[in-house]
Scaffold this active site. Structure first.
Site, PDB file in Angstrom:
ATOM      1  N   ASP A   1      -9.431  -6.300  -4.090  1.00  0.00           N
ATOM      2  CA  ASP A   1      -8.748  -5.077  -3.434  1.00  0.00           C
ATOM      3  C   ASP A   1      -9.514  -3.963  -3.816  1.00  0.00           C
ATOM      4  OD1 ASP A   1      -7.257  -3.046  -2.394  1.00  0.00           O
ATOM      5  OD2 ASP A   1      -5.340  -4.157  -2.667  1.00  0.00           O
TER       6      ASP A   1
ATOM      7  N   HIS B   1      -7.354  -6.170   0.256  1.00  0.00           N
ATOM      8  CA  HIS B   1      -6.035  -5.295   0.315  1.00  0.00           C
ATOM      9  C   HIS B   1      -5.451  -5.790   1.834  1.00  0.00           C
ATOM     10  CE1 HIS B   1      -3.746  -1.635  -0.271  1.00  0.00           C
ATOM     11  NE2 HIS B   1      -3.992  -1.209   1.121  1.00  0.00           N
TER      12      HIS B   1
ATOM     13  N   SER C   1       0.788  -1.210   0.010  1.00  0.00           N
ATOM     14  CA  SER C   1       0.021  -0.029   0.048  1.00  0.00           C
ATOM     15  C   SER C   1       0.819   1.287   0.130  1.00  0.00           C
ATOM     16  CB  SER C   1      -0.929  -0.026   1.229  1.00  0.00           C
ATOM     17  OG  SER C   1      -2.206   0.978   1.310  1.00  0.00           O
TER      18      SER C   1
END
Length: 495
Positions: free
Chosen positions: A126, A161, A42
């Site tokens: 995600d 995610h 991320s």
């Protein structure tokens, strides 16, 4: 505007993993400087990419878990770089202009990007980042001449995610759920995958790394950045602490994954240290902290950083993605410090180094044996050419250019992997005729195709031979192609 990398409240009550050991100074170790790499999830994935572009001469491998292309949020509102947003070719072209304009000054020469080993991972479920920004990142690497064989891109079905693992750990969330600590047993070993992509085949992992190998160190010695914590973590395998030459990998957590938010889960539950322990890999875990001060960003207005994200939107200055960036330079300083330990080998330098058997593309390097040596490393023009120690007293170096003179040195390696001082250099010249200077052509993509240097497919343009993506097939997009062989072109410039 409220910055939402993920649902920040989900981790607010996360408990720390237990009492920490005394904070220590970051050690200086015997690190192979040709084996330094970085990966992240991320915001950590964005930062990993930024480090790889800004310092392409340092990081030979880059792993990106669920992030997007370089300078995306430097030129666009951050929302255009996540939430599965589609990133257009014109946006990528603007990002590429930043790389081109900064190459060799604010960032290392962009040519170094083409030599990196790249690993990319995203889950099809995600919705925080999503496949579309990752697809754009893949295209950005192609636009910077990274060969397709150097890139592994995994899209994992049913994965949200999260950082993927293949083992259960206390407190982890479900693979299909985007929730704290964003680490999940997805039946897929992400740490193994990225380290294998970068370093090759690994020894079996140790599922119980020694607690004493985890070191909490002072980050304040390297930075006063308001978004970075006062301490970070590093995992040092026993062999590395004992003087063996080791690789170095930087592992960057995502938003809401700092030590103050989820304790040591990112450090211990991701699996990095399990593989590092048995493969002589030191793992650096720099740490961020919450910063609730609202600050001007590059293209997203004024925002705070309540989720302790890495700076990929310009909270801490306009140079955030360059070598002069506050967080980038701090991490680089930590890397340089770790890699500054001198080898501890007492072996003498090899003698009698000579060259023979020259061909157009190879040379044999020979030397006298050194008593007590477990092996040898060979360097060409100062660059290590042996990935593992040679046990004999000769080595055939390949991939050379015809009619070119090179210089080689050799070091002796002891049982711990530490190297001696280098030998006196030996020179040799390959046979054959030097190739003619490369020719470059700068033209519109349409002109390249009509001249036979490129071809068009589905409205896009690709270079003949290398098949590198050049952008839209039209008269407005301009590309420089370098001819490196008969009907073989790459994106680049001539000296």
């Amino acid at each position: 505007m409220k910055f939402r990398m993920v649902h920040w409240w989900a981790a607010a009550a996360a408990l720390l993993a237990g009492p920490a050991l005394a904070v220590q100074a970051l050690p200086k170790l015997n690190i192979d400087k040709s084996k330094i790499s970085v990966s992240g999830l991320s915001s950590g994935g964005f930062m990993a990419n930024q480090l790889g572009v800004a310092y392409s001469s340092t990081f030979m491998g880059v792993g990106v878990f669920a992030a997007g292309p370089y300078m995306c949020a430097g030129l666009n509102n951050y929302t255009a770089c996540m939430y599965n947003a589609t990133i257009s070719d014109s946006q990528l072209s603007a990002m590429q202009s930043s790389i081109n304009n900064w190459s060799g000054s604010q960032i290392d020469n962009k040519a170094g990007i083409a030599n990196q080993r790249i690993y990319m991972f995203v889950g099809t479920s995600d919705s925080t980042i999503g496949p579309n920004p990752m697809d754009a990142l893949r295209k950005q690497y192609t636009n910077n001449a990274v060969p397709s064989g150097n890139v592994e891109y995994v899209k994992r079905s049913g994965t949200a995610h999260v950082f993927p693992t293949d083992f259960d750990a206390t407190g982890n969330n479900s693979c299909s759920s985007t929730s704290s600590p964003y680490i999940s047993n997805c039946g897929y070993d992400g740490a193994k995958a990225v380290l294998t992509r970068i370093y090759g085949t690994l020894n079996p992992r140790n599922n119980s790394p020694a607690a004493s190998n985890y070191i909490e160190f002072s980050q304040s010695s390297f930075t006063s950045n308001p978004g970075m914590a006062s301490t970070g973590w590093v995992y040092v395998p026993a062999d590395c602490a004992g003087g063996a030459q080791c690789k170095l990998h930087v592992a960057l957590h995502g938003c809401l994954q700092s030590y103050s938010q989820i304790g040591d889960k990112f450090i211990k539950n991701t699996g990095y240290t399990r593989w590092a322990d048995t493969n002589r890999i030191v793992v650096l875990f720099p740490q961020t902290k919450v910063d609730n001060t609202s600050r001007s960003t590059a293209a997203s207005g004024s925002l705070a950083n309540p989720n302790a994200c890495w700076d990929w939107i310009g909270w801490y200055g306009s140079h955030f993605a360059q070598k002069g960036g506050s967080q980038i330079s701090a991490i680089k300083a930590m890397v340089d410090h770790l890699a500054s330990g001198a080898p501890t080998s007492s072996l003498p330098a090899p003698t009698g180094v000579s060259t023979s058997g020259a061909t157009d593309t190879s040379m044999v390097i020979s030397w006298a044996s050194v008593q007590g040596a477990a092996g040898y490393h060979v360097y060409r023009n100062g660059e290590k050419k042996t990935t593992s120690a040679v046990t004999g007293t000769s080595y055939t170096d390949t991939g050379l250019a015809p009619a070119t003179t090179y210089q080689w040195t050799v070091t002796a390696v002891d049982g711990n992997g530490a190297e001696s001082a280098p030998s006196a250099p030996a020179s040799g010249t390959t046979t054959g005729t030097a190739p003619p200077p490369a020719t470059c052509y700068t033209a519109s993509n349409y002109a390249h195709t009509t001249a036979g240097r490129a071809y068009a497919a589905w409205g896009y343009t690709y270079a003949n031979g290398s098949n590198q993506y050049m952008g839209l097939w039209n008269i407005y997009t301009t590309t420089t192609l370098k001819q490196t062989g008969p009907n073989h072109y790459v994106i680049g410039t001539c000296p």
